[in-house]
Design an enzyme around this catalytic site. Sequence first.
Site, PDB file in Angstrom:
ATOM      1  N   ALA A  10      45.794  46.802  31.814  1.00  0.00           N
ATOM      2  CA  ALA A  10      47.121  46.989  31.206  1.00  0.00           C
ATOM      3  C   ALA A  10      47.086  47.805  29.907  1.00  0.00           C
ATOM      4  CB  ALA A  10      47.747  45.614  30.961  1.00  0.00           C
ATOM      5  N   ALA A  11      46.349  47.316  28.923  1.00  0.00           N
ATOM      6  CA  ALA A  11      46.393  47.965  27.610  1.00  0.00           C
ATOM      7  C   ALA A  11      45.742  49.341  27.662  1.00  0.00           C
ATOM      8  CB  ALA A  11      45.702  47.078  26.576  1.00  0.00           C
ATOM      9  N   GLU A  32      35.750  51.909  32.629  1.00  0.00           N
ATOM     10  CA  GLU A  32      36.031  50.555  33.115  1.00  0.00           C
ATOM     11  C   GLU A  32      34.777  50.020  33.782  1.00  0.00           C
ATOM     12  OE1 GLU A  32      38.383  48.000  33.229  1.00  0.00           O
ATOM     13  OE2 GLU A  32      36.755  47.101  34.390  1.00  0.00           O
ATOM     14  N   SER A  38      43.877  49.026  36.881  1.00  0.00           N
ATOM     15  CA  SER A  38      45.333  48.981  37.023  1.00  0.00           C
ATOM     16  C   SER A  38      45.821  47.973  38.057  1.00  0.00           C
ATOM     17  CB  SER A  38      45.837  50.379  37.411  1.00  0.00           C
ATOM     18  OG  SER A  38      47.239  50.395  37.508  1.00  0.00           O
ATOM     19  N   CYS A  42      48.632  39.114  36.833  1.00  0.00           N
ATOM     20  CA  CYS A  42      49.708  38.117  36.847  1.00  0.00           C
ATOM     21  C   CYS A  42      50.064  37.700  38.273  1.00  0.00           C
ATOM     22  CB  CYS A  42      50.949  38.676  36.146  1.00  0.00           C
ATOM     23  SG  CYS A  42      50.561  39.455  34.582  1.00  0.00           S
ATOM     24  N   TYR A  61      47.797  51.523  40.444  1.00  0.00           N
ATOM     25  CA  TYR A  61      47.358  52.919  40.546  1.00  0.00           C
ATOM     26  C   TYR A  61      45.858  52.976  40.832  1.00  0.00           C
ATOM     27  CZ  TYR A  61      51.762  53.998  38.147  1.00  0.00           C
ATOM     28  OH  TYR A  61      53.077  54.098  37.792  1.00  0.00           O
ATOM     29  N   ARG A  70      47.908  62.529  36.254  1.00  0.00           N
ATOM     30  CA  ARG A  70      48.014  62.433  34.797  1.00  0.00           C
ATOM     31  C   ARG A  70      46.877  63.144  34.068  1.00  0.00           C
ATOM     32  NH1 ARG A  70      50.598  56.352  34.041  1.00  0.00           N
ATOM     33  NH2 ARG A  70      52.324  56.780  35.432  1.00  0.00           N
ATOM     34  N   TYR A 405      79.677  35.486  31.324  1.00  0.00           N
ATOM     35  CA  TYR A 405      80.083  34.341  32.153  1.00  0.00           C
ATOM     36  C   TYR A 405      80.917  34.783  33.351  1.00  0.00           C
ATOM     37  CZ  TYR A 405      82.963  30.643  34.025  1.00  0.00           C
ATOM     38  OH  TYR A 405      83.605  29.821  34.886  1.00  0.00           O
TER      39      TYR A 405
HETATM   40  P1  FAD Z   1      42.334  43.083  30.921  1.00  0.00           P
HETATM   41  O1  FAD Z   1      43.378  43.050  31.967  1.00  0.00           O
HETATM   42  O2  FAD Z   1      41.387  41.930  30.808  1.00  0.00           O
HETATM   43  O3  FAD Z   1      41.488  44.422  31.103  1.00  0.00           O
HETATM   44  C1  FAD Z   1      40.386  44.700  30.295  1.00  0.00           C
HETATM   45  C2  FAD Z   1      39.439  45.526  31.101  1.00  0.00           C
HETATM   46  O4  FAD Z   1      38.383  45.952  30.258  1.00  0.00           O
HETATM   47  C3  FAD Z   1      38.784  44.755  32.241  1.00  0.00           C
HETATM   48  O5  FAD Z   1      39.048  45.374  33.471  1.00  0.00           O
HETATM   49  C4  FAD Z   1      37.310  44.757  31.900  1.00  0.00           C
HETATM   50  O6  FAD Z   1      36.484  44.887  33.041  1.00  0.00           O
HETATM   51  C5  FAD Z   1      37.202  45.979  31.002  1.00  0.00           C
HETATM   52  N1  FAD Z   1      36.064  45.904  30.077  1.00  0.00           N
HETATM   53  C6  FAD Z   1      35.741  44.865  29.268  1.00  0.00           C
HETATM   54  N2  FAD Z   1      34.627  45.142  28.567  1.00  0.00           N
HETATM   55  C7  FAD Z   1      34.229  46.374  28.949  1.00  0.00           C
HETATM   56  C8  FAD Z   1      33.132  47.196  28.582  1.00  0.00           C
HETATM   57  N3  FAD Z   1      32.233  46.803  27.697  1.00  0.00           N
HETATM   58  N4  FAD Z   1      33.018  48.418  29.165  1.00  0.00           N
HETATM   59  C9  FAD Z   1      33.939  48.844  30.075  1.00  0.00           C
HETATM   60  N5  FAD Z   1      34.986  48.085  30.468  1.00  0.00           N
HETATM   61  C10 FAD Z   1      35.147  46.873  29.908  1.00  0.00           C
HETATM   62  N6  FAD Z   1      50.582  37.837  31.512  1.00  0.00           N
HETATM   63  C11 FAD Z   1      51.951  37.799  31.481  1.00  0.00           C
HETATM   64  O7  FAD Z   1      52.553  38.402  30.573  1.00  0.00           O
HETATM   65  N7  FAD Z   1      52.652  37.131  32.452  1.00  0.00           N
HETATM   66  C12 FAD Z   1      52.044  36.485  33.490  1.00  0.00           C
HETATM   67  O8  FAD Z   1      52.704  35.926  34.373  1.00  0.00           O
HETATM   68  C13 FAD Z   1      50.618  36.496  33.531  1.00  0.00           C
HETATM   69  N8  FAD Z   1      49.963  35.853  34.531  1.00  0.00           N
HETATM   70  C14 FAD Z   1      48.596  35.908  34.592  1.00  0.00           C
HETATM   71  C15 FAD Z   1      47.943  35.239  35.599  1.00  0.00           C
HETATM   72  C16 FAD Z   1      46.558  35.270  35.672  1.00  0.00           C
HETATM   73  C17 FAD Z   1      45.856  34.535  36.761  1.00  0.00           C
HETATM   74  C18 FAD Z   1      45.818  36.001  34.706  1.00  0.00           C
HETATM   75  C19 FAD Z   1      44.319  36.062  34.763  1.00  0.00           C
HETATM   76  C20 FAD Z   1      46.463  36.669  33.678  1.00  0.00           C
HETATM   77  C21 FAD Z   1      47.855  36.634  33.599  1.00  0.00           C
HETATM   78  N9  FAD Z   1      48.546  37.261  32.573  1.00  0.00           N
HETATM   79  C22 FAD Z   1      49.912  37.212  32.512  1.00  0.00           C
HETATM   80  C23 FAD Z   1      47.818  37.946  31.473  1.00  0.00           C
HETATM   81  C24 FAD Z   1      47.663  39.426  31.705  1.00  0.00           C
HETATM   82  O9  FAD Z   1      47.134  39.661  32.969  1.00  0.00           O
HETATM   83  C25 FAD Z   1      46.755  39.976  30.625  1.00  0.00           C
HETATM   84  O10 FAD Z   1      47.333  39.698  29.364  1.00  0.00           O
HETATM   85  C26 FAD Z   1      46.528  41.463  30.743  1.00  0.00           C
HETATM   86  O11 FAD Z   1      45.855  41.772  31.934  1.00  0.00           O
HETATM   87  C27 FAD Z   1      45.704  41.960  29.576  1.00  0.00           C
HETATM   88  O12 FAD Z   1      45.467  43.310  29.746  1.00  0.00           O
HETATM   89  P2  FAD Z   1      44.267  43.998  28.969  1.00  0.00           P
HETATM   90  O13 FAD Z   1      44.292  45.428  29.405  1.00  0.00           O
HETATM   91  O14 FAD Z   1      44.341  43.707  27.527  1.00  0.00           O
HETATM   92  O15 FAD Z   1      42.958  43.236  29.455  1.00  0.00           O
END
Ligand code: FAD
Length: 427
Positions: A10-11, A32, A38, A42, A61, A70, A405
């Site tokens: 996501a981020a 990654e 991607s 959730c 994606y 992109r 409403y």
């Molecule tokens: P991540 O999605 O964790 O992605 C980080 C990525 O960085 C990972 O793919 C990892 O492999 C990679 N990475 C880490 N270290 C390294 C490295 N050293 N070198 C290269 N790559 C690396 N949020 C909501 O708002 N609503 C919801 O309903 C919700 N439900 C969820 C349900 C579940 C089961 C889970 C697990 C999460 C849920 N979330 C929900 C939370 C949401 O999914 C996360 O907040 C979001 O994915 C965070 O995105 P991110 O990019 O910060 O981190």
Amino acid sequence: MRLLVIGGVAAGLSAASRARRIDPSLEIVVLEKGADISYGACGLPYYLEGRVRDAGQLKVYTPEYFRTERNIAVRTGARVVSISHARREVVLDRAAERVHYDKLVIATGARPRTADFEGAASPQVFTLHTLEDAERLKTYLRDKQPKHALVIGAGYIGLETADALRRNGLAVTVVEQSPDVLGRGDAELTKAVRERLERFRVVLQLNTRVSDLQGYDLAIMATGLRPNVEIAAEAGVQLGPAGAIRVDEHMETNLPGVYAAGDCAEAPHLVTGRPAYIPLGTTANKMGRVAGANAAGRRERFGGIVGTAILNVFGMGVAFSGLSAGQARREGFSPVSARITANSRAGYFDGRPMTVELVADSATRRLLGGSIWGEDGVEGRINVIATALYNRMRVEDLEQLDLAYAPPFATVWDPVVIAAQQLSKMV
Ligand code: FAD
């Protein structure tokens, strides 16, 4: 000029995409470590449940899409093991390859905390954090046909997983070491969730620490998250009190040109006025967007969070935003709260009871938080509360809100307004 992004969910991908839109000439590389990018974590509980049939539906994606549409290079299986900011380069585990950057976005996310109990390392113990986790778990369900599942932790992932497993026919017990669910310290919310779980024959044991697997043939550890900050910290990036990366409002760390976003970083909490660690997908996307914009030369700011979340517990929406009364007290406020139950819409349109609890500071009448649970209309109402919190509204402002409403959608006195009226008598 190269922007390097560590983390492809996501981020990280929000950052890369936004940077591309701002600066078409920037070279952008995303590293990654996993095989997937991607995807919507959730949706994992719903994939486990079976409502989402194909894991492919959770993948938004592909690397190919990013390359062709992109002009962003996404490398999977590329784990960064260290960052040298002095040299502006990162080192990968594979062949110790070095990759240069001019600007860096750290979006490494978080990993599940592990609980320490006898049998914690055995093959029937799982986490639900990645697509791979979900695939492993689904394979286990299919091949081993477990009957009794233990879910450790009554946060939102634990509760959603309990729901998914129960709907797969397993007997499910949820254990939680604290006296409440969802980390809110809210006894009424806990009671409502407990009643819902019991209705679907899920056992909830509070104040319980797991010491062993006690005959369960499946266990899910849902004991919270630990931010992935090690490589950042070793490179001199400062961490905040919760152990996540400290960023300013521009998502920049203490190292110039190095940004952080998502589950690895803390975010300013607009109710407490202090940074908080509340890792969620909505926040990750917004923070990533700001980090990407600023890494591409803009000066945008992230507005902050109010801690809004919603989950589904066996058809009951449970949502909250801001602080519970207990949390508010611990933050030094003088909270008062009011709780009402009212219909979600007109009774002749199948209105369902929903409970709304609002918390305000008696010293300033400012709204501090709210929680809502019910079978219908929870999402719209919690978003009203979240908006009120974001705008630092007071109880009387909430009472005056001009909300929509018509009988199929609401009641003439909206439950949020009724709760605000009730609270107004008390502050
Ligand atoms: P991540 O999605 O964790 O992605 C980080 C990525 O960085 C990972 O793919 C990892 O492999 C990679 N990475 C880490 N270290 C390294 C490295 N050293 N070198 C290269 N790559 C690396 N949020 C909501 O708002 N609503 C919801 O309903 C919700 N439900 C969820 C349900 C579940 C089961 C889970 C697990 C999460 C849920 N979330 C929900 C939370 C949401 O999914 C996360 O907040 C979001 O994915 C965070 O995105 P991110 O990019 O910060 O981190």
